[in-house]
Each structure stands twice: as structure tokens, then as C-alpha cells.
Enzyme design. Sequence first.
Site, mmCIF file in Angstrom:
data_model
loop_
_atom_site.group_PDB
_atom_site.id
_atom_site.type_symbol
_atom_site.label_atom_id
_atom_site.label_comp_id
_atom_site.label_asym_id
_atom_site.label_seq_id
_atom_site.Cartn_x
_atom_site.Cartn_y
_atom_site.Cartn_z
ATOM 1 N N LEU A 18 0.841 -1.198 0.000
ATOM 2 C CA LEU A 18 0.000 0.000 0.000
ATOM 3 C C LEU A 18 0.876 1.247 0.000
ATOM 4 O O LEU A 18 1.874 1.307 0.713
ATOM 5 C CB LEU A 18 -0.863 0.017 1.270
ATOM 6 C CG LEU A 18 -1.787 -1.181 1.467
ATOM 7 C CD1 LEU A 18 -2.425 -1.128 2.855
ATOM 8 C CD2 LEU A 18 -2.857 -1.183 0.389
ATOM 9 N N ASP A 61 3.590 -5.660 2.628
ATOM 10 C CA ASP A 61 3.879 -4.639 3.645
ATOM 11 C C ASP A 61 4.397 -5.235 4.950
ATOM 12 O O ASP A 61 4.555 -4.505 5.945
ATOM 13 C CB ASP A 61 2.601 -3.836 3.957
ATOM 14 C CG ASP A 61 2.292 -2.808 2.871
ATOM 15 O OD1 ASP A 61 3.195 -2.025 2.526
ATOM 16 O OD2 ASP A 61 1.147 -2.793 2.369
ATOM 17 N N GLU A 66 6.044 -2.852 12.861
ATOM 18 C CA GLU A 66 5.548 -2.028 13.974
ATOM 19 C C GLU A 66 4.022 -2.038 14.082
ATOM 20 O O GLU A 66 3.466 -1.905 15.164
ATOM 21 C CB GLU A 66 6.015 -0.575 13.776
ATOM 22 C CG GLU A 66 5.398 0.385 14.767
ATOM 23 C CD GLU A 66 5.913 1.801 14.649
ATOM 24 O OE1 GLU A 66 5.666 2.450 13.635
ATOM 25 O OE2 GLU A 66 6.572 2.248 15.580
ATOM 26 N N ASP A 67 3.354 -2.192 12.937
ATOM 27 C CA ASP A 67 1.896 -2.075 12.955
ATOM 28 C C ASP A 67 1.190 -3.278 13.565
ATOM 29 O O ASP A 67 -0.007 -3.226 13.819
ATOM 30 C CB ASP A 67 1.388 -1.815 11.520
ATOM 31 C CG ASP A 67 1.848 -0.450 11.043
ATOM 32 O OD1 ASP A 67 1.789 0.493 11.839
ATOM 33 O OD2 ASP A 67 2.295 -0.344 9.887
ATOM 34 N N ARG A 86 -3.355 -6.219 5.121
ATOM 35 C CA ARG A 86 -2.268 -6.410 6.076
ATOM 36 C C ARG A 86 -2.714 -7.144 7.335
ATOM 37 O O ARG A 86 -1.869 -7.491 8.184
ATOM 38 C CB ARG A 86 -1.691 -5.037 6.477
ATOM 39 C CG ARG A 86 -1.152 -4.224 5.327
ATOM 40 C CD ARG A 86 -0.272 -3.108 5.847
ATOM 41 N NE ARG A 86 0.782 -3.651 6.684
ATOM 42 C CZ ARG A 86 1.540 -2.930 7.505
ATOM 43 N NH1 ARG A 86 1.368 -1.637 7.578
ATOM 44 N NH2 ARG A 86 2.474 -3.512 8.247
ATOM 45 N N ARG A 131 -6.441 4.026 9.891
ATOM 46 C CA ARG A 131 -6.182 2.618 10.240
ATOM 47 C C ARG A 131 -6.638 2.253 11.668
ATOM 48 O O ARG A 131 -6.895 1.086 11.942
ATOM 49 C CB ARG A 131 -4.684 2.324 10.136
ATOM 50 C CG ARG A 131 -4.082 2.572 8.765
ATOM 51 C CD ARG A 131 -4.483 1.480 7.777
ATOM 52 N NE ARG A 131 -3.981 1.779 6.449
ATOM 53 C CZ ARG A 131 -2.752 1.469 6.036
ATOM 54 N NH1 ARG A 131 -1.906 0.868 6.856
ATOM 55 N NH2 ARG A 131 -2.376 1.784 4.814
ATOM 56 N N HIS A 161 -0.177 7.781 10.044
ATOM 57 C CA HIS A 161 -0.199 7.362 11.444
ATOM 58 C C HIS A 161 0.217 8.501 12.375
ATOM 59 O O HIS A 161 0.897 9.437 11.946
ATOM 60 C CB HIS A 161 0.822 6.222 11.649
ATOM 61 C CG HIS A 161 0.425 4.908 11.050
ATOM 62 N ND1 HIS A 161 1.267 4.192 10.229
ATOM 63 C CD2 HIS A 161 -0.707 4.175 11.175
ATOM 64 C CE1 HIS A 161 0.656 3.064 9.871
ATOM 65 N NE2 HIS A 161 -0.535 3.035 10.421
ATOM 66 N N CYS A 248 8.536 2.287 11.691
ATOM 67 C CA CYS A 248 7.679 1.225 11.129
ATOM 68 C C CYS A 248 8.394 -0.104 10.942
ATOM 69 O O CYS A 248 7.769 -1.149 10.924
ATOM 70 C CB CYS A 248 7.165 1.627 9.742
ATOM 71 S SG CYS A 248 6.730 3.317 9.580
HETATM 72 C C1 CIR Z 1 1.038 0.750 4.782
HETATM 73 O O1 CIR Z 1 0.440 1.591 4.101
HETATM 74 O O2 CIR Z 1 0.480 0.101 5.647
HETATM 75 C C2 CIR Z 1 2.513 0.524 4.534
HETATM 76 N N1 CIR Z 1 2.801 0.676 3.144
HETATM 77 C C3 CIR Z 1 3.353 1.480 5.365
HETATM 78 C C4 CIR Z 1 3.203 1.258 6.828
HETATM 79 C C5 CIR Z 1 4.029 2.188 7.633
HETATM 80 N N2 CIR Z 1 3.967 1.831 9.005
HETATM 81 C C6 CIR Z 1 4.083 2.683 10.006
HETATM 82 O O3 CIR Z 1 4.109 3.893 9.779
HETATM 83 N N3 CIR Z 1 4.067 2.213 11.232
#
Ligand code: CIR
Length: 255
Positions: A18, A61, A66-67, A86, A131, A161, A248
Site C-alpha cells: 500500500l 507490507d 511495527e503495525d 495487512r 487505520r 499514522h 515502522c
Molecule cells: C502501509 O500503508 O500500511 C505501509 N505501506 C506502510 C506502513 C508504515 N507503518 C508505520 O508507519 N508504522
Amino acid sequence: MFNRAIVRIPGDDYAQGLTSSAHLGSPDITLFKKQHKAYIDALINAGMETDILEPLNGYPDACFVEDTAVIFTEAAVLCNPGAASRNAEKDAMEPVLTQYKKLEHIEAPGTIDGGDVLQIGRHFFIGISERTNRTGAEQLASIVKGYGYTADLISVGEGLHFKSGVNQVAENTLLVSPEFKDIPQLQQYRLLITPPEESYCANCLFLGTTLLVPKGFPRTLSLLEALGNKIVLLDMSETRKMDGGLTCLSLRFSQ
Ligand code: CIR
């Protein structure tokens, strides 16, 4: 502060992830793998015992680990990531985390991306974003309060975020991009504000004595140099193309 980290090697399908930054071009996977290796080396050099996970097939992704979780001293909260493509990344992280911490869970319809959660001492800031929804944020606040922490819910507005725009860079000091500088709950900290054209640089990673900083943001760098920490500059060009940053790419905790 932290002494352990978890990272995941990017897969060859990284460019299929993404992004809202298509204007920056498609990422070069070979270059990204080199930059990711430099990131892992920086964590290890900063004294972090680092688990390096294999690429997760079908989840471009997944290197943005971290997510998937929010980890603190007493427990790890497995997130329910807000992007459908994700969401299952959390399932791959669960067995890794159980080695280290008692697990708590965010349950649907609550969603949380770890990138929306910033812990400073005994306090958590939880961003409500595209999110992370209010239900998920309230679940997380209730979990951490059960362990004696406090929590504030803050609307992220534009941007991916909360930590895209707010991060700790030293004791009692936050680096913020201009859109976040007036948030009332942040005013108790010393705030360093990035110039508008350097807002990407607000995503620095503070590891106690070492501060990881994206390369190429000279005005923010001078603000940070004045803090006196050891600074390690990392080229984040290929991470940025997929909306990611320094925080991230790892989960950090103490064990
Ligand atoms: C996304 O859109 O989920 C990934 N391409 C990027 C996630 C970045 N994560 C973060 O800032 N913790």
C-alpha cells in the site's frame, strides 16, 4: 530503554504494498534490501538483540512490523491492523511475541495499527486515523490502564499514522511535524518542530543513547544535533516510497 527488536526482511513483492506516495516512484527492491540491512545493522550497533524474521509470502507490507503490536514491559498487545491486505500479518507475529511477553488482543470491530501508538514513560498516545478506529483505541487504552498506565486518544487528521508526525527524540523531548505542533496534550513536552518541507523527518527512532535519523533533512538534523545524542543517519528513500519510516520497520521492547 529497549534492548530487543524484531524486524522482518522485505519480500520481493515489496512494491505491491500500500502506498499514497506513488509520485515518488516505484521502490527499487535491491536498493531497499540494502537500506533495510543498514537499518538492522544500526539496531544491532545500538545494542539491540534483534530477531530477524523471514519475508512473509503474499504480504508485501509485512516488513512494517511495527503495525502488528504494541509492546510494553508487562505485556504485548497484538493489534488488529486496519488495512485488510495487512490484517493477517498479526497472526504471523503472534508466535514470535509469545516467546517474550504475556499477550493481550485488540478485537474486531476495533482496529489498531502500532504506528498510531506512542509510549512515553507511563503514558500512551493513541492516534485515531484511517487505520486505527475509536473502538480499537478505546480497547488499547483500557488494556494499558489495567497495567497502571495513562492514555490519551488523539485524532491524526491527514497523514498515515500518529508516529508519522510525532516521535520522542530525547528525555522529555518530542520531534513533531508542523501539523501536530498545537495538540494540547503534547504541550507538556519540549517540542522540536520540523520545517514543513522536512516533515518526513519527524519519524526518527530514539533508542536511548542512539537516535536514528533519516538522511537528507539538514534543518531538522541541526535541531537534533543540539540534543547531544549519538546520531546515525540512514537512507530511507525506498521505505518512504511505500509510506514507511524508521519506526515502522521494527518492534522494540525491553526484556
Ligand atoms: C502501509 O500503508 O500500511 C505501509 N505501506 C506502510 C506502513 C508504515 N507503518 C508505520 O508507519 N508504522
